[in-house]
Enzyme design. Structure first.
Site, PDB file in Angstrom:
ATOM      1  N   HIS A   1       1.036   8.772   3.974  1.00  0.00           N
ATOM      2  CA  HIS A   1       1.837   7.803   3.224  1.00  0.00           C
ATOM      3  C   HIS A   1       3.338   7.974   3.494  1.00  0.00           C
ATOM      4  CE1 HIS A   1       3.466   6.056  -0.609  1.00  0.00           C
ATOM      5  NE2 HIS A   1       2.541   5.168  -0.322  1.00  0.00           N
TER       6      HIS A   1
ATOM      7  N   GLU B   1      -4.237  13.637   3.919  1.00  0.00           N
ATOM      8  CA  GLU B   1      -4.587  13.029   2.627  1.00  0.00           C
ATOM      9  C   GLU B   1      -6.079  13.204   2.379  1.00  0.00           C
ATOM     10  OE1 GLU B   1      -3.185   8.939   2.342  1.00  0.00           O
ATOM     11  OE2 GLU B   1      -1.172   9.574   2.905  1.00  0.00           O
TER      12      GLU B   1
ATOM     13  N   ASP C   1      -2.558  15.546   0.116  1.00  0.00           N
ATOM     14  CA  ASP C   1      -2.112  14.517  -0.818  1.00  0.00           C
ATOM     15  C   ASP C   1      -3.382  13.869  -1.368  1.00  0.00           C
ATOM     16  OD1 ASP C   1      -1.450  12.057  -1.939  1.00  0.00           O
ATOM     17  OD2 ASP C   1       0.256  11.734  -0.613  1.00  0.00           O
TER      18      ASP C   1
ATOM     19  N   LYS D   1      -2.768   6.219 -10.163  1.00  0.00           N
ATOM     20  CA  LYS D   1      -3.907   5.524  -9.546  1.00  0.00           C
ATOM     21  C   LYS D   1      -5.126   5.731 -10.458  1.00  0.00           C
ATOM     22  CE  LYS D   1      -1.399   6.029  -5.248  1.00  0.00           C
ATOM     23  NZ  LYS D   1      -0.317   5.247  -5.716  1.00  0.00           N
TER      24      LYS D   1
ATOM     25  N   SER E   1      -4.670   6.082   2.015  1.00  0.00           N
ATOM     26  CA  SER E   1      -4.284   4.973   1.143  1.00  0.00           C
ATOM     27  C   SER E   1      -4.544   3.597   1.743  1.00  0.00           C
ATOM     28  CB  SER E   1      -2.809   5.080   0.774  1.00  0.00           C
ATOM     29  OG  SER E   1      -1.991   5.010   1.927  1.00  0.00           O
TER      30      SER E   1
ATOM     31  N   ASN F   1      -4.766  -0.026  -7.921  1.00  0.00           N
ATOM     32  CA  ASN F   1      -5.208   1.354  -7.657  1.00  0.00           C
ATOM     33  C   ASN F   1      -5.760   2.029  -8.921  1.00  0.00           C
ATOM     34  OD1 ASN F   1      -4.263   1.293  -4.958  1.00  0.00           O
ATOM     35  ND2 ASN F   1      -2.192   1.722  -5.665  1.00  0.00           N
TER      36      ASN F   1
ATOM     37  N   HIS G   1      -5.291   9.326  -3.724  1.00  0.00           N
ATOM     38  CA  HIS G   1      -6.428   8.398  -3.814  1.00  0.00           C
ATOM     39  C   HIS G   1      -7.770   9.131  -3.891  1.00  0.00           C
ATOM     40  CE1 HIS G   1      -3.829   4.939  -3.041  1.00  0.00           C
ATOM     41  NE2 HIS G   1      -3.155   5.783  -2.273  1.00  0.00           N
TER      42      HIS G   1
END
Ligand code: PLP
Length: 405
Positions: free
Chosen positions: A142, A186, A218, A253, A190, A46, A221
């Protein structure tokens, strides 16, 4: 016999091809990892921008170590909060256009902390009174968030992935129960690599103006990957940062270090500093790591690695299309190939490893049943030759197992 379920559960997992295993990496440089004496081209990290190896980030660690030593020695509410933590918080606030932030030792802790701390009140008689409320979230969020929400004192209502009319009906259900609603998604997912429709979610929240839910994203990523200057969903023209109440992001990440943060209003962060047990009762992240993370943040703003990353993603996608490699609609570094069952996903991953390509199989329960997959991750340090080798390997392995489109 005490705990006799352990051996039974492990056997059941192994029989279903779902047993997790740790691989000991003994070296990692320029996307070559060494495992069990063999070398592999790494398509699993990541570290999207390669910043964990960047000389300036490493120098940041060295400078931080010289000033503060290695460990912080205490919780942030004792003596573990230093000028480096404060400076990183301030810089995060500036790029995200949020008034306040706080730093956690991991994204897992940060998500759990929000799900617990936000729904716990303090009263004169008790530290631990629970509030009423609901969490409405995308089904594919997640595990650090979903598990936090399941374990939180309030009800969790999940909506189908990126289905905003389902989100709306879940929101209406939640509204009947309580005023305190957290609506979460998100920025970039992910496991699927697609974006979470932050703008649509904010719009949905806005339509409930009588009792607007709090929107949380979130950005684990998304930061370093999307946004005009690389700072995630809030850094896109579609989203106004004031519409998002809580931003969570991780450093492990694209930022290439480790740890995480949440950002929001002054009052929310002050509340979390008081109510989050994950924060109060945990040794803070070392200051050297904070200094290095500040360097990463500055490098993201410069954009050199991000441009390389996106060129590599485009190159991968164009070649994958050429060979009919079946991908999900993702333009992020996360490029899953759905295989559909765990044993075959492992077989494909092992066959790729035989060819020197490290592409892990991601199986249920990390992903929904029957969506077991290979999770390819492209990063900024891959060369076109690396990606060519990956494509050749994928074509060979997927065609052998009749998985090419
Ligand atoms: C979307 C998302 N949120 C949170 C986390 C947890 O972050 P950390 O690895 O810092 O605990 C992860 C980690 O993989 C993640 O993918």
């Amino acid at each position: 016999m005490a705990f006799d379920f352990i051996s039974k559960s492990l056997k059941e997992r192994a029989d279903a091809n779902l047993l997790r295993q740790r691989y000991c990496v003994v070296s990692n440089k320029d996307n070559i990892i060494e495992v069990n004496g063999n070398h592999y081209l790494n398509f699993a990290t990541n570290d999207y921008l390669g910043l964990s190896q960047h000389p300036q980030v490493l120098q940041g660690y060295v400078e931080g170590l010289a000033v503060y030593g290695s460990g912080s020695g205490a919780s942030s509410v004792v003596t573990g909060y230093t000028a480096e933590h404060k400076a990183l918080e301030d810089e995060l606030c500036e790029v995200l256009n949020k008034p306040a932030a706080m730093i956690f030792s991991s994204g897992f802790a940060a998500n759990q902390a929000v799900c617990h701390g936000l729904f716990t009140t303090h009263s004169a008689s008790s530290e631990n009174e629970k509030t009423s409320g609901s969490i409405v979230s995308d089904k594919l969020m997640h595990a650090s968030f979903i598990q936090g929400a399941i374990d939180s004192p309030v009800k969790l209502l999940r909506y189908k992935h990126n289905d905003f009319s389902h989100a709306e009906s879940q929101l209406l259900k939640a509204n009947k129960q309580s005023d305190n609603i957290l609506l979460a998604t998100e920025g970039v997912f992910s496991m699927d690599g697609d974006e979470g429709g932050v703008a649509q979610l904010c719009e949905l929240a806005q339509t409930h103006s009588q009792n607007k839910p709090w929107v949380m994203i979130d950005e684990a990523h998304a930061i370093g990957v999307i946004g005009e200057s690389g700072f995630g969903s809030l850094d896109t023209s579609a989203v106004n940062s004031e519409q998002v109440d809580i931003v969570m992001g991780t450093f492990g990440k694209a930022l290439g270090t480790s740890g995480a943060f949440i950002a929001g209003s002054h009052e929310f962060i002050e509340y979390m500093v008081n109510m989050s047990k994950h924060y109060v009762y945990s040794t803070s992240v070392g200051s050297a790591q904070m200094r290095a993370t500040r360097v990463s943040l500055a490098l993201i703003a410069e954009g050199v690695e991000r441009e390389k990353l996106h060129n590599n993603i485009e190159y991968f996608l164009s070649k994958a299309r050429m060979y009919s490699i079946p991908l999900l609609p993702s333009v992020s570094p996360i490029q899953p190939i759905i295989i559909g069952e765990p044993a075959l996903a492992v077989t494909c991953s092992e066959a790729l490893a035989e060819l020197g390509l490290w592409v892990p199989a991601i199986r249920t329960p990390t992903v929904p049943a029957n969506t077991d997959r290979l999770r390819v991750i492209i990063n900024a340090l891959h060369t076109q030759k690396d990606i060519d080798a990956l494509i050749d390997g994928l074509v060979l392995v997927l065609s052998k197992h009749e998985q090419l489109g």
